[in-house]
Design an enzyme around this catalytic site. Sequence first.
Site: not given
Ligand code: NAD
Length: 482
Positions: A177, A252, A286, A382
């Site tokens: 997804k 992650e 990230c 962050e």
């Molecule tokens: P987010 O947590 O808002 O969303 C990530 C994904 O989760 C999306 O596909 C979203 O639709 C889904 N999601 C949201 N609520 C959910 C739920 N209740 N159940 C299942 N899925 C759900 O994050 P974002 O804004 O898309 O991405 C930014 C974040 O990702 C930042 O905090 C960044 O640091 C982190 N990130 C981490 C890494 C890593 O490798 N550690 C890499 C890239 C981004």
Amino acid sequence: MSDLQFFGHIIDNEEVESLDGGRFDVWNPWTREVWAQAAEGSAADADRAVTSARKAFDEGPWPRLGRTERAAAIHRLADLMQERTAEIARLDSTNMGKPFEQAKHDVARSVWNFRFFADHQRDHCGEVYPMDSGHHCYSEFGPAGVVAAISPWNFPLMMASWKIAPAIAWGNTCIIKPSEDTPASVTYLGRLAVEAGFPPGVLNVLNGHGAPAGSSITGDDRVDRVTFTGSSQTGKLVMASAATHLAPVSLELGGKGANLVFADADLDNAVYWAVEAIFRNAGQICLAGSRLFVQDEIYDEFMARFVAAAEALTIGDPFDPATRFSALASRRHFEKVASYVAAAQELGGRIHTGGVAQDGSWVVRPTIIDGLALDAAPYCEEIFGPVCVVNRFGTEDEVVHLANDTRYGLNAMLFTENLSRAHRVAARLKAGTVWVNCFFIRDLRTPFGGVGDSGVGREGGNFSREFFTEPKAVVMQIDRKG
Ligand code: NAD
């Protein structure tokens, strides 16, 4: 008739609308226009995708293929991705505003993810455990089953491929997804998997929002593994949802990377990487070096050079070859980052350069701030944008304490020409990855992940194997007793 592009779900090798016909708009953050629509996945669509993946795992050929044949199929997909690099990169640049040259680099890295895990699985060795008792024992790494993968918007294709590649290489079937902000390139990848001849159900793409689409797959008890990249807050929800059916999770999550520059650093190198670490991808990384610590003796000189390098970045249309830096990925995200810049100002931070563009665009210029208190929100939280908070330090002990004083622990960087200090400080930093005199360099065999609020588990090489398989011990008698 709308001329918008459409990105459906890919279920059982068919690109389909949602069962209820629901769709959502997909935006171009540079033009601030809707350029496409995607299928809005409901719980019923999620059910369909999991059913497809389950059937493909339980009855289909994929988990039963020889490791060479499975690797060859994945290389076919990688070949197609490589051929269509420009097309895929165009989707990511249009969808999240990333400069086109960087998007092409992301496609190359995604291709490499597939090739690496295809070969890693094909060439892996099990382990043999000599036993004392007239028995011997060996390990086997069979596929775990159905994998639910959820990815963010900052590297739309690359983050998804980092999950899909090891999952399918090890013989699992998968539902990915993608983020609702960036459905395009992952859907395109699903189309390529069909073209590459993948059996139905091996790679399903479910579009839609976190809830209900994402939460429906993480909470489905027919799912055997949940791999998630996204914010720490969502990670906790995902872990709780997977716990309802005891599916192992790999998370992650967010970061607030520390970047330590010692007085004996090569300053040209340190400035170059400090800029890359916080302004590449407009800071939506990230691993961003969002907290910068500079030793007293070089503070003024370093800041002058860092500010000049930040101001030299060309801001513009992602498709202009001169562009190094563009708009943030969505209006919502722009507003979030802008609110942190405003908060920094209110809290007495000194903005050396940058700030929010006042032209109606979703641009926050490369921003460098110092003078914030250690408990100020822009310093601790962050921001996930092009905002670097800078602090000075005197001693090695002091900076290690400052760097570790965070709930996050994804990565850190340190710049020094003193070899002993490099090893000493790297060992003391609380982080999943420490880069010395560089940034963002990866070897896919190494562990990747974070501590604290930055994640649970590690992926990469054998660490991915541990997560995406069910390791089994086979104990065999050699000598019959009596
Ligand atoms: P987010 O947590 O808002 O969303 C990530 C994904 O989760 C999306 O596909 C979203 O639709 C889904 N999601 C949201 N609520 C959910 C739920 N209740 N159940 C299942 N899925 C759900 O994050 P974002 O804004 O898309 O991405 C930014 C974040 O990702 C930042 O905090 C960044 O640091 C982190 N990130 C981490 C890494 C890593 O490798 N550690 C890499 C890239 C981004």
